[in-house]
Design a protein around this motif. Sequence first.
Motif, PDB file in Angstrom:
ATOM      1  N   ASP A 467      47.523  35.828  49.772  1.00 15.34           N
ATOM      2  CA  ASP A 467      47.531  36.201  51.163  1.00 15.34           C
ATOM      3  C   ASP A 467      47.594  37.670  51.430  1.00 15.34           C
ATOM      4  N   PHE A 468      48.312  38.516  50.518  1.00 12.54           N
ATOM      5  CA  PHE A 468      48.015  39.780  50.684  1.00 12.54           C
ATOM      6  C   PHE A 468      46.962  40.470  50.596  1.00 12.54           C
ATOM      7  N   ARG A 469      46.039  39.930  49.710  1.00  8.20           N
ATOM      8  CA  ARG A 469      44.635  40.614  49.532  1.00  8.20           C
ATOM      9  C   ARG A 469      43.924  40.564  50.787  1.00  8.20           C
ATOM     10  N   ARG A 470      44.129  39.361  51.374  1.00  9.68           N
ATOM     11  CA  ARG A 470      43.266  39.238  52.558  1.00  9.68           C
ATOM     12  C   ARG A 470      43.654  40.217  53.755  1.00  9.68           C
ATOM     13  N   ARG A 471      44.986  40.355  53.695  1.00 12.69           N
ATOM     14  CA  ARG A 471      45.471  41.428  54.784  1.00 12.69           C
ATOM     15  C   ARG A 471      45.377  42.619  54.570  1.00 12.69           C
ATOM     16  N   HIS A 472      45.399  43.015  52.963  1.00  9.27           N
ATOM     17  CA  HIS A 472      45.342  44.280  52.536  1.00  9.27           C
ATOM     18  C   HIS A 472      43.642  44.910  52.769  1.00  9.27           C
ATOM     19  N   GLU A 475      43.289  45.877  56.225  1.00 11.26           N
ATOM     20  CA  GLU A 475      43.927  46.883  56.552  1.00 11.26           C
ATOM     21  C   GLU A 475      43.283  48.258  56.307  1.00 11.26           C
ATOM     22  N   GLN A 476      43.110  48.281  54.822  1.00 11.32           N
ATOM     23  CA  GLN A 476      42.070  49.476  54.422  1.00 11.32           C
ATOM     24  C   GLN A 476      40.675  49.817  55.013  1.00 11.32           C
ATOM     25  N   ILE A 477      40.178  48.583  55.301  1.00  6.13           N
ATOM     26  CA  ILE A 477      38.879  49.004  56.018  1.00  6.13           C
ATOM     27  C   ILE A 477      39.218  49.632  57.513  1.00  6.13           C
ATOM     28  N   MET A 478      40.144  49.182  58.167  1.00 10.55           N
ATOM     29  CA  MET A 478      40.490  49.695  59.605  1.00 10.55           C
ATOM     30  C   MET A 478      41.073  51.261  59.487  1.00 10.55           C
ATOM     31  N   LEU A 479      41.785  51.305  58.234  1.00 12.50           N
ATOM     32  CA  LEU A 479      42.241  52.655  58.223  1.00 12.50           C
ATOM     33  C   LEU A 479      41.291  53.748  58.001  1.00 12.50           C
ATOM     34  N   SER A 491      36.791  51.542  47.578  1.00  9.13           N
ATOM     35  CA  SER A 491      36.480  50.542  46.540  1.00  9.13           C
ATOM     36  C   SER A 491      37.390  50.274  45.489  1.00  9.13           C
ATOM     37  N   LEU A 492      37.968  51.257  45.069  1.00 17.30           N
ATOM     38  CA  LEU A 492      38.892  51.176  44.089  1.00 17.30           C
ATOM     39  C   LEU A 492      40.179  50.577  44.320  1.00 17.30           C
ATOM     40  N   LEU A 493      40.471  50.739  45.600  1.00 20.58           N
ATOM     41  CA  LEU A 493      41.650  50.089  46.024  1.00 20.58           C
ATOM     42  C   LEU A 493      41.621  48.493  46.390  1.00 20.58           C
ATOM     43  N   LEU A 494      40.427  48.240  46.848  1.00 18.15           N
ATOM     44  CA  LEU A 494      40.126  46.781  47.126  1.00 18.15           C
ATOM     45  C   LEU A 494      39.848  46.126  45.601  1.00 18.15           C
ATOM     46  N   ASP A 495      39.262  46.766  44.747  1.00 18.87           N
ATOM     47  CA  ASP A 495      39.043  46.044  43.480  1.00 18.87           C
ATOM     48  C   ASP A 495      40.437  45.947  42.899  1.00 18.87           C
ATOM     49  N   SER A 496      41.397  46.995  43.032  1.00 16.57           N
ATOM     50  CA  SER A 496      42.590  46.755  42.464  1.00 16.57           C
ATOM     51  C   SER A 496      43.409  45.700  43.138  1.00 16.57           C
ATOM     52  N   ALA A 497      43.459  45.515  44.392  1.00 18.51           N
ATOM     53  CA  ALA A 497      44.123  44.267  44.916  1.00 18.51           C
ATOM     54  C   ALA A 497      43.567  43.084  44.519  1.00 18.51           C
ATOM     55  N   ARG A 498      42.053  42.937  44.357  1.00 18.47           N
ATOM     56  CA  ARG A 498      41.502  41.631  43.695  1.00 18.47           C
ATOM     57  C   ARG A 498      41.967  41.599  42.224  1.00 18.47           C
ATOM     58  N   TRP A 499      42.223  42.900  41.469  1.00 14.07           N
ATOM     59  CA  TRP A 499      42.597  42.645  40.156  1.00 14.07           C
ATOM     60  C   TRP A 499      44.124  42.028  40.001  1.00 14.07           C
TER      61      TRP A 499
END
Length: 536
Positions: A467-472, A475-479, A491-499
């Motif tokens: 659930d966090f990854r979907r919100r995150h 949020e990151q794209i909006m920022l 890209s690294l932050l999104l990959d890390s959240a998926r990781w």
Amino acid sequence: MNVEAVQALGGLGLFLVGMHMLTEGLRGLAGDRLRRILRRSTETPFKGATAGALTTAMVQSSSATTVATVGFVAAGLMTFQQALGIIFGANIGTTITGWLVAIVGFKLDLGLALMPFVLIGALLHLLAPNPWKYLGWALAGFGVLFIGIDALKDGMGAFGSLITPEVFPADTFLGRLKLVALGMVLTIVTQSSSAGVASALAALSVGAITLPQAAALVIGMDVGTTFTALVATIGGGTATRRTGLSHVIYNLLTGCMAFALLYPVGWLAQSGWGLAIDPQMALVGFHSFFNFIGVVAVLGVTPQFARLIIWLVPDRGTSMTRDLGRQPLTDPAAALDAVNAAAQRIVAALLHELGRGLNRPAADIRDETLEEIGSATRHARDYVEAISTEQGSAELQNQMALLHLFDHLDRLRHRAMQGDRIAAAVEDASLLDRGLKLGALMRGYDATADIAHFAAQADMLRRDFRDFRRRHRGEQIMLVASHGKEPQNLSLLLDSARWLQRSAYHLWRIADLLREIEGKEPGLATQEQLLDEETD
């Protein structure tokens, strides 16, 4: 004479076939009872020896007892020192066959009477369900065994006038050594000390050999059984090699003691006292006696004996899979016990290493450790694939769970190599909290005593991360879109959240599969839950 020779050889062959059928049938009937008896008998060496003797007598196979015990040691269910008592006791259990042959086989002509039992047993084995199938196999084996004894007796009877005690080496020190060597060769060729004892009893019954000569042959046969143990240790794990060597050293020491007893046996046979003793009963009595005395003598020094064997056979290779030898593969349950323990060690090593990287301050994940874990995983997976299990059995379910487990372990190990994503998980403020939670859970695996509770914690973390990854992501794209954050690291932050999400998922699956293996019941993961996760 050629006809009698063929009859004797055929009788020995039938005896071997009957012993194999009887052993397989009794072993199938015993099932898990044999393993439960062994596991509950390790409080003292004496209890272990008693259990080893009883289970070996129950299934008519010291190999079945030894292999099950090796599996327990490899799985960490008992120590090597505890296992020694069982191994010693198995030697006493093997002498039961000699008593059965001497009392029933050579005193009564049961071959013809038991032929209908062979037919009944064969029909049960072919047509009846378990456990009647195993009962039928044991019954047929029992009949074939005594048919073989009758053929062996009739064939040996023709040699009574041709083969006399004078044909064998003289009753001297050197002559007895030669007879011991002959007994060893016979056992190595037939791969059965019971068949050797039956042959010695047959020769003794027609006067082809004397009691001291037969006793020397039996000593050699007892020592000859260690050849199989030695062969089984080739390429085996630490537990297998220690068990094989302990069997060899123990039997050699017992054989030396029994050799010294040949002198009073020879005196008794030549004296007037020996005339009143049935030679065949005296031979099986001598066989049981020196094995019993050997066990009694070694039980008092079991700790010292265990330390000697451990010193002679030190651990080798990776500690995670050192006990995965080839011998337990002959017993699927023992092999699975061994690989289950190896799987837990591999899981502990990987979670400890990855947990070190998900920490503040973070430790570098060592490439050599990950390589060792990868090698151990491949070895364990190959070992599991080599285990032969029956369709629909609990062993097959365990085997499939292990294969799934090693797949998730390999995927999680691959993720442990992605250092940039791991670093972002504990350095970026948006991911830090969950990265530390995952690391803390992984590091806590060593201390957990309840795998079901650990699996439940991993499941909660997996759900939260999903659930966090979907919100995150939003949020990151909006920022970035609102210029509140630089786009370089998006890209690294999104990959890390998926990781984090995928690592939590693999952790949950590993824990749930371990819970299934430990509890011998289906895992809690539903098809809906599995489909709910994205694939790698």
